[in-house]
Design a protein around this motif. Structure first.
Motif, PDB file in Angstrom:
ATOM      1  N   SER A  92       8.602   3.993  -7.227  1.00 48.37           N
ATOM      2  CA  SER A  92       8.316   3.190  -6.097  1.00 48.37           C
ATOM      3  C   SER A  92       8.780   1.864  -6.225  1.00 48.37           C
ATOM      4  O   SER A  92       8.802   1.537  -7.101  1.00 48.37           O
ATOM      5  N   ILE A  93       8.936   1.080  -4.942  1.00 49.01           N
ATOM      6  CA  ILE A  93       9.524  -0.144  -5.037  1.00 49.01           C
ATOM      7  C   ILE A  93       8.794  -1.013  -4.194  1.00 49.01           C
ATOM      8  O   ILE A  93       8.543  -0.829  -2.941  1.00 49.01           O
ATOM      9  N   ALA A  94       8.337  -2.128  -4.697  1.00 48.98           N
ATOM     10  CA  ALA A  94       7.631  -3.100  -3.967  1.00 48.98           C
ATOM     11  C   ALA A  94       8.268  -4.097  -3.358  1.00 48.98           C
ATOM     12  O   ALA A  94       9.190  -4.774  -4.394  1.00 48.98           O
ATOM     13  N   THR A  95       8.738  -4.317  -2.227  1.00 52.92           N
ATOM     14  CA  THR A  95       9.464  -5.249  -1.508  1.00 52.92           C
ATOM     15  C   THR A  95       8.853  -6.397  -1.182  1.00 52.92           C
ATOM     16  O   THR A  95       7.882  -6.471  -0.143  1.00 52.92           O
ATOM     17  N   LEU A  96       8.620  -7.331  -1.870  1.00 50.33           N
ATOM     18  CA  LEU A  96       7.881  -8.664  -1.663  1.00 50.33           C
ATOM     19  C   LEU A  96       8.547  -9.684  -0.786  1.00 50.33           C
ATOM     20  O   LEU A  96       9.007 -10.555  -1.352  1.00 50.33           O
ATOM     21  N   GLY A 103      -5.291  -8.880  -4.952  1.00 53.02           N
ATOM     22  CA  GLY A 103      -5.111  -7.518  -5.393  1.00 53.02           C
ATOM     23  C   GLY A 103      -3.417  -7.112  -4.713  1.00 53.02           C
ATOM     24  O   GLY A 103      -3.065  -6.175  -5.503  1.00 53.02           O
ATOM     25  N   GLY A 104      -3.070  -7.801  -3.980  1.00 47.94           N
ATOM     26  CA  GLY A 104      -1.496  -7.626  -3.676  1.00 47.94           C
ATOM     27  C   GLY A 104      -0.570  -7.513  -4.745  1.00 47.94           C
ATOM     28  O   GLY A 104       0.274  -7.034  -5.056  1.00 47.94           O
ATOM     29  N   ALA A 105      -1.033  -8.593  -5.606  1.00 42.23           N
ATOM     30  CA  ALA A 105      -0.244  -8.764  -6.906  1.00 42.23           C
ATOM     31  C   ALA A 105      -0.417  -7.382  -7.792  1.00 42.23           C
ATOM     32  O   ALA A 105       0.655  -6.937  -8.290  1.00 42.23           O
ATOM     33  N   GLU A 106      -1.630  -6.865  -7.805  1.00 41.17           N
ATOM     34  CA  GLU A 106      -1.904  -5.713  -8.449  1.00 41.17           C
ATOM     35  C   GLU A 106      -1.253  -4.471  -7.802  1.00 41.17           C
ATOM     36  O   GLU A 106      -0.681  -3.507  -8.525  1.00 41.17           O
ATOM     37  N   LEU A 107      -1.276  -4.412  -6.642  1.00 43.12           N
ATOM     38  CA  LEU A 107      -0.651  -3.450  -5.599  1.00 43.12           C
ATOM     39  C   LEU A 107       0.971  -3.369  -6.325  1.00 43.12           C
ATOM     40  O   LEU A 107       1.369  -2.351  -6.430  1.00 43.12           O
ATOM     41  N   ALA A 108       1.514  -4.340  -6.147  1.00 42.67           N
ATOM     42  CA  ALA A 108       3.005  -4.454  -6.536  1.00 42.67           C
ATOM     43  C   ALA A 108       3.108  -3.912  -7.749  1.00 42.67           C
ATOM     44  O   ALA A 108       4.232  -3.461  -8.232  1.00 42.67           O
TER      45      ALA A 108
END
Length: 250
Positions: A92-96, A103-108
């Motif tokens: 999986s790739i988080a594209t910030l 919690g967006g940081a934890e999701l990333a």
């Protein structure tokens, strides 16, 4: 899906997009249900997942605090979704594409790779508003980044620039605003060209090491499955013949 979450799958690449800019892409019960539905719909052709935002101002603000405070959403519910992302068998790739909060940081960090726009910031402000971040989330952040960085993120509630995140290993690469999405697409395309069995099996072994729960017998079996596969023969033959390999995941 929902109006605030979209999910697509094309040519082996699945894309999950947050689309609720009015709420800074905060994830309430409906959004978490939609994410779970999207993850459950991944079929055998999916080889990589890209998570991104339709809004260039914010990637994700984590769990919807309004619902957390009124009791209609629990931290455990949010954790169950990040756990599912972290446990996906495909990379999986988080594209910030925008700022990252809470919690967006934890999701990333639940994703295997993180690519960021060069002008964003990241902050987990739990301590600034009197909340203790969920214990399972603290565990994930500490495991991924180490206790020193976890203290800076959680206890000190520091704000990090994209350049700082790159230097500290929070993200893997940063890009100008106009090239981030294309870079994420190229990265996903590079992943799906690799031997799927090797990618999936090594990802599982790395995750076991990271979680401190390595099953050596299982890990050896996963490695042997790759060594005995038709794909490794195809990979060697293709390299010898100077052509692109055609992997069959067997």
């Amino acid at each position: 899906m929902s109006d605030t979450i979209s999910f697509t799958q094309t040519a082996g690449i699945a894309t999950l997009t947050f689309n609720n800019p009015q709420r800074r892409n905060a994830l309430g019960a409906a959004e978490l249900d939609a994410i779970e539905s999207g993850l459950s719909s991944l079929d055998e052709n999916a080889r990589a997942l890209v998570i991104t935002s339709s809004d260039d101002r914010v990637f994700c603000a984590g769990a919807d605090l309004t619902q957390i405070l009124d009791g209609s959403l629990s931290g455990d519910r949010f954790q169950s979704v990040t756990n599912k992302i972290a446990a996906l068998p495909i990379p999986s790739i988080a594209t910030l594409s925008g700022n990252v909060f809470g919690g967006g940081a934890e999701l990333a960090l639940s994703c295997d790779f993180r690519l960021a726009r060069e002008d964003i910031v990241l902050r987990i402000p739990a301590a600034a508003i009197g909340l203790c971040y969920p214990v399972e989330g603290i565990e994930r952040i500490t495991r991924r980044l180490g206790p020193s960085m976890a203290r800076r993120l959680l206890v000190a509630a520091e704000t990090f620039s994209a350049e700082q995140m790159l230097a500290l290993g929070i993200v893997d690469a940063i890009y100008p605003p106009d090239s981030l999405y294309a870079a994420a697409q190229r990265y996903a395309e590079s992943l799906i060209k690799l031997a799927p069995m090797a990618v999936i099996n090594m990802l599982e072994i790395i995750r076991q090491f990271e979680g401190g729960n390595l099953n050596r017998e299982q890990a050896d079996a996963l490695a042997k499955a790759c060594s005995d596969s038709a794909d490794v023969q195809e990979g060697i033959t293709a390299q010898r013949e100077k052509r692109a390999p055609v992997f069959q995941n067997r």
